[in-house]
Design a protein around this motif. Structure first.
Motif, short mmCIF file in Angstrom:
data_model
loop_
_atom_site.label_atom_id
_atom_site.label_comp_id
_atom_site.label_asym_id
_atom_site.label_seq_id
_atom_site.Cartn_x
_atom_site.Cartn_y
_atom_site.Cartn_z
N GLN A 152 8.64 62.05 -3.33
CA GLN A 152 9.15 63.16 -4.14
C GLN A 152 10.32 63.85 -3.44
O GLN A 152 11.33 64.17 -4.08
N GLN A 176 10.51 65.70 -14.70
CA GLN A 176 9.60 64.87 -13.91
C GLN A 176 9.45 65.41 -12.49
O GLN A 176 8.35 65.39 -11.92
N PHE A 179 7.12 68.38 -12.67
CA PHE A 179 5.75 67.96 -12.95
C PHE A 179 5.10 67.34 -11.72
O PHE A 179 3.97 67.71 -11.34
N PHE A 180 5.78 66.40 -11.09
CA PHE A 180 5.19 65.73 -9.92
C PHE A 180 5.06 66.67 -8.73
O PHE A 180 4.15 66.53 -7.92
N THR A 183 1.90 68.48 -9.46
CA THR A 183 0.78 67.53 -9.37
C THR A 183 0.43 67.22 -7.92
O THR A 183 -0.76 67.20 -7.54
N ILE A 184 1.43 66.98 -7.10
CA ILE A 184 1.19 66.68 -5.68
C ILE A 184 0.56 67.88 -4.99
O ILE A 184 -0.30 67.73 -4.11
N VAL A 186 -1.46 70.10 -6.39
CA VAL A 186 -2.86 70.11 -6.80
C VAL A 186 -3.65 69.03 -6.05
O VAL A 186 -4.78 69.27 -5.59
N LEU A 187 -3.07 67.84 -5.93
CA LEU A 187 -3.73 66.76 -5.17
C LEU A 187 -3.92 67.14 -3.71
O LEU A 187 -4.95 66.81 -3.10
N THR A 237 3.86 78.53 -13.74
CA THR A 237 3.72 78.20 -15.15
C THR A 237 4.10 79.35 -16.08
O THR A 237 4.11 79.16 -17.31
#
Length: 268
Positions: A152, A176, A179-180, A183-184, A186-187, A237
């Motif tokens: 990323q 993108q 978003f990623f 997402t990363i 959260v992971l 958000t």
């Protein structure tokens, strides 16, 4: 062509005059949520250090304490600094876009380096002790997060900091990238919680269910990790808290797009 260029320059001057007349106002609640996120993040880092110091013997690069470098580095790098890097565009709302980009990228680089130190520490510790590597769900998720995080950053640098990607390509990739990035993050939080639970079960075993002091402290740490993540994601958000485009950025973007791709701003 000279007439069109003069028109562009005039538009840029008008945008600049508008921007100097005032800056975008900061939403009233935003500073409080940002302050809350920093309070939670610093508390998470401090409590991780306290947990390792009180119940795991502290940290050191050699010997049995080398493993403890891993959770501390991961919390600092892939949780706290990554979260702060995501908030850069919410906090620095009126600074030059280039400056904000560089700060965003530097925070991610620092997080990546610290996380790499944490990875080296745990692999080196396992090698010295003769333990197996990459057999648990936590370790699989951890490697996945680190690889995704590095990719990323690399792609983000190529598109947004390295002067090569076209305006339209950046515009198409930006959603993108956002978003990623989330997402990363959260992971990373999920992986940290898996690792925390794994560390407690390895040491406490059946005593974990008897409300041992270490278990209670670690559970509170897990709740604080989740709270930090939720606060950061809430800030990200909120559409009305996004960084507003500066006047100069809008004018320069239209000029750059027109000159390089032949698009007309009026057609957008």
């Amino acid at each position: 062509m000279p007439g069109a260029l003069s028109g562009r320059l005039l538009a840029l001057q008008l945008f600049s005059m508008e921007s100097r007349a005032g800056v975008a106002a900061t939403p009233g609640a935003l500073p409080y949520y940002v302050a809350l996120s920093q309070l939670l993040g610093l508390t998470v880092v401090a409590m991780t250090g306290a947990w390792l110091g009180l119940y795991r013997g502290g940290i050191a690069w050699e010997g049995a304490l080398q493993f403890n470098v891993h959770p501390l580095c991961m919390v600092i790098g892939l949780i706290f600094l990554q979260g702060d890097a995501l908030l850069v565009y919410r906090v620095f709302r009126n600074e030059a876009k280039r400056t904000t980009k560089v700060l965003h990228g530097l925070l991610h680089v620092l997080a990546l380096i610290i996380a790499l130190v944490g990875l080296v520490a745990v692999f080196d510790y396992h090698r010295q002790k003769g333990y197996a590597d990459l057999y648990s769900l936590h370790s699989w998720c951890g490697i996945l997060v680190f690889v995704l995080y590095f990719m990323q950053w690399l792609v983000g640098f190529s598109f947004f900091l390295f002067p090569g990607a076209s305006f339209s390509l950046r515009s198409r990739y930006r959603p993108q990238h956002v978003f990623f990035g989330a997402t990363i993050f959260v992971l990373s939080l999920g992986t940290a919680l898996l690792g925390l639970k794994e560390a407690l079960l390895f040491k406490l075993g059946a005593k974990y269910s008897t409300f041992e002091a270490e278990g209670v402290l670690a559970n509170v740490l897990g709740l604080l990790l989740a709270s930090f993540g939720v606060t950061v994601l809430y800030i990200l958000t909120r559409a009305d808290w996004k960084r507003p485009p500066q006047a100069e950025e809008q004018a320069l973007s239209m000029d750059f797009k027109t000159l390089t791709e032949g698009d007309s701003p009026s057609s957008q």
